[in-house]
Design a protein around this motif. Structure first.
Motif, PDB file in Angstrom:
ATOM      1  N   ASP A  13       0.829  -1.203   0.000  1.00  0.00           N
ATOM      2  CA  ASP A  13       0.000   0.000   0.000  1.00  0.00           C
ATOM      3  C   ASP A  13       0.868   1.260   0.000  1.00  0.00           C
ATOM      4  O   ASP A  13       1.823   1.374   0.779  1.00  0.00           O
ATOM      5  CB  ASP A  13      -0.916   0.023   1.228  1.00  0.00           C
ATOM      6  CG  ASP A  13      -2.023  -1.010   1.136  1.00  0.00           C
ATOM      7  OD1 ASP A  13      -2.264  -1.522   0.027  1.00  0.00           O
ATOM      8  OD2 ASP A  13      -2.639  -1.315   2.176  1.00  0.00           O
ATOM      9  N   GLY A  14       0.524   2.202  -0.871  1.00  0.00           N
ATOM     10  CA  GLY A  14       1.261   3.453  -0.929  1.00  0.00           C
ATOM     11  C   GLY A  14       1.088   4.262   0.347  1.00  0.00           C
ATOM     12  O   GLY A  14      -0.045   4.432   0.810  1.00  0.00           O
ATOM     13  N   ASP A  15       2.191   4.750   0.910  1.00  0.00           N
ATOM     14  CA  ASP A  15       2.077   5.535   2.142  1.00  0.00           C
ATOM     15  C   ASP A  15       2.997   6.757   2.182  1.00  0.00           C
ATOM     16  O   ASP A  15       3.075   7.439   3.191  1.00  0.00           O
ATOM     17  CB  ASP A  15       2.307   4.661   3.381  1.00  0.00           C
ATOM     18  CG  ASP A  15       3.653   3.932   3.360  1.00  0.00           C
ATOM     19  OD1 ASP A  15       4.450   4.138   2.417  1.00  0.00           O
ATOM     20  OD2 ASP A  15       3.902   3.149   4.311  1.00  0.00           O
ATOM     21  N   TRP A  16       3.693   7.040   1.054  1.00  0.00           N
ATOM     22  CA  TRP A  16       4.446   8.288   0.896  1.00  0.00           C
ATOM     23  C   TRP A  16       4.020   8.905  -0.430  1.00  0.00           C
ATOM     24  O   TRP A  16       3.860   8.187  -1.429  1.00  0.00           O
ATOM     25  CB  TRP A  16       5.958   8.035   0.885  1.00  0.00           C
ATOM     26  CG  TRP A  16       6.541   7.827   2.253  1.00  0.00           C
ATOM     27  CD1 TRP A  16       6.402   6.738   3.059  1.00  0.00           C
ATOM     28  CD2 TRP A  16       7.356   8.750   2.974  1.00  0.00           C
ATOM     29  NE1 TRP A  16       7.078   6.920   4.235  1.00  0.00           N
ATOM     30  CE2 TRP A  16       7.676   8.143   4.211  1.00  0.00           C
ATOM     31  CE3 TRP A  16       7.851  10.034   2.694  1.00  0.00           C
ATOM     32  CZ2 TRP A  16       8.470   8.782   5.164  1.00  0.00           C
ATOM     33  CZ3 TRP A  16       8.650  10.663   3.637  1.00  0.00           C
ATOM     34  CH2 TRP A  16       8.944  10.040   4.859  1.00  0.00           C
ATOM     35  N   PHE A  17       3.851  10.237  -0.414  1.00  0.00           N
ATOM     36  CA  PHE A  17       3.261  10.896  -1.576  1.00  0.00           C
ATOM     37  C   PHE A  17       4.017  12.164  -1.954  1.00  0.00           C
ATOM     38  O   PHE A  17       4.773  12.726  -1.152  1.00  0.00           O
ATOM     39  CB  PHE A  17       1.799  11.238  -1.282  1.00  0.00           C
ATOM     40  CG  PHE A  17       0.986  10.074  -0.800  1.00  0.00           C
ATOM     41  CD1 PHE A  17       0.554   9.101  -1.681  1.00  0.00           C
ATOM     42  CD2 PHE A  17       0.673   9.932   0.548  1.00  0.00           C
ATOM     43  CE1 PHE A  17      -0.181   8.010  -1.245  1.00  0.00           C
ATOM     44  CE2 PHE A  17      -0.060   8.849   1.000  1.00  0.00           C
ATOM     45  CZ  PHE A  17      -0.483   7.882   0.102  1.00  0.00           C
ATOM     46  N   PHE A  18       3.798  12.628  -3.191  1.00  0.00           N
ATOM     47  CA  PHE A  18       4.367  13.891  -3.652  1.00  0.00           C
ATOM     48  C   PHE A  18       3.671  15.042  -2.921  1.00  0.00           C
ATOM     49  O   PHE A  18       2.442  15.147  -2.934  1.00  0.00           O
ATOM     50  CB  PHE A  18       4.158  14.073  -5.156  1.00  0.00           C
ATOM     51  CG  PHE A  18       4.859  13.061  -6.005  1.00  0.00           C
ATOM     52  CD1 PHE A  18       6.220  13.170  -6.270  1.00  0.00           C
ATOM     53  CD2 PHE A  18       4.158  12.002  -6.573  1.00  0.00           C
ATOM     54  CE1 PHE A  18       6.869  12.243  -7.073  1.00  0.00           C
ATOM     55  CE2 PHE A  18       4.792  11.073  -7.373  1.00  0.00           C
ATOM     56  CZ  PHE A  18       6.155  11.187  -7.623  1.00  0.00           C
ATOM     57  N   VAL A  19       4.456  15.917  -2.322  1.00  0.00           N
ATOM     58  CA  VAL A  19       3.878  17.028  -1.567  1.00  0.00           C
ATOM     59  C   VAL A  19       3.046  17.933  -2.467  1.00  0.00           C
ATOM     60  O   VAL A  19       1.975  18.395  -2.074  1.00  0.00           O
ATOM     61  CB  VAL A  19       4.987  17.838  -0.853  1.00  0.00           C
ATOM     62  CG1 VAL A  19       4.435  19.151  -0.289  1.00  0.00           C
ATOM     63  CG2 VAL A  19       5.603  17.006   0.263  1.00  0.00           C
ATOM     64  N   HIS A  20       3.506  18.194  -3.687  1.00  0.00           N
ATOM     65  CA  HIS A  20       2.756  19.108  -4.561  1.00  0.00           C
ATOM     66  C   HIS A  20       1.375  18.546  -4.888  1.00  0.00           C
ATOM     67  O   HIS A  20       0.421  19.316  -5.061  1.00  0.00           O
ATOM     68  CB  HIS A  20       3.547  19.413  -5.842  1.00  0.00           C
ATOM     69  CG  HIS A  20       3.698  18.259  -6.783  1.00  0.00           C
ATOM     70  ND1 HIS A  20       4.723  17.354  -6.688  1.00  0.00           N
ATOM     71  CD2 HIS A  20       2.948  17.866  -7.846  1.00  0.00           C
ATOM     72  CE1 HIS A  20       4.609  16.451  -7.656  1.00  0.00           C
ATOM     73  NE2 HIS A  20       3.538  16.735  -8.366  1.00  0.00           N
TER      74      HIS A  20
END
Length: 219
Positions: free
Chosen positions: A69-76
């Protein structure tokens, strides 16, 4: 599908050696691998989208190595769907860096990788984990509704983790003085009534701001 950064790093190096990928692109991908290894995560599949708090979808930069599962993302992208400002992000970022440096020091929940361009230039791409993304969402124009959505989840987590049993409740009187009530946070939470089920909590959060207007019994 997430990918082990060690495996991906090896494939990037092979492609670079075979000249099937531009050197500047390879450097960017290797920087992302550095980020993943630093965070003990897998690389997320940025071709996919992860629903976030009913506000929109995010591309996962990093993913949990156990469940993918994705748990880090692009801040923008977090800023774009939450309505928070760049200034609010910078403030949260600086506060997180400062708090993480306090003893015992821990890794902050913010990071970045280096994007290399064909002209030789570079720029840093900030990323954050889901907790910081949630905090940024609370800073946005839907912050009040988002907090209303999340409170049942916070209360459930406090009860189920046992943390609420260890915290004494402090009430603030009208004159500003604080006094202990003799009850634990767990007792205070339970006194407010039964918590909604985990399924209801998840659905309310998934619906985003609209979920704030849903009766917490699930109706």
């Amino acid at each position: 599908m997430s990918v082990d950064p060690k495996t991906f790093r090896a494939s990037v190096r092979r492609d670079r050696a075979a000249r099937t990928i531009a050197r500047y692109k390879a450097r960017t991908l290797l920087s992302v691998c550095d980020l993943a290894e630093r965070r003990d995560r897998h690389l997320g599949d940025i071709r996919t989208r992860v629903p976030f708090m009913g506000l929109g979808e995010l591309r996962p930069v990093l993913a949990d190595p156990d469940d993918g599962d994705g748990d880090w993302f692009f801040v923008h992208e977090v800023i774009a769907i939450t309505g928070a400002s760049a200034e609010q992000w910078h403030q949260l970022h600086d506060e997180e860096i400062e708090e993480a440096a306090e003893e015992p020091a821990v890794l902050p929940r913010v990071d970045e990788y280096t994007n290399h361009r064909a002209d030789g230039g570079t720029h840093q791409v900030p990323v954050c984990n889901w907790q910081m993304a949630l905090m940024l969402a609370l800073e946005g124009p839907w912050g009040e509704e988002m907090m209303a959505n999340a409170m049942p989840a916070f209360r459930r987590a406090a009860i189920e983790s046992g943390i609420a049993d260890q915290i004494d409740v402090v009430r603030i009187a009208e004159d500003g003085t604080a006094h202990y009530t003799g009850e634990s946070m767990a007792e205070a939470i339970r006194a407010e009534g039964p918590l909604p089920s985990a399924e209801v909590v998840r659905e309310q959060i998934r619906r985003g701001p609209l979920g704030a207007f849903t009766d917490q019994s699930g109706r």
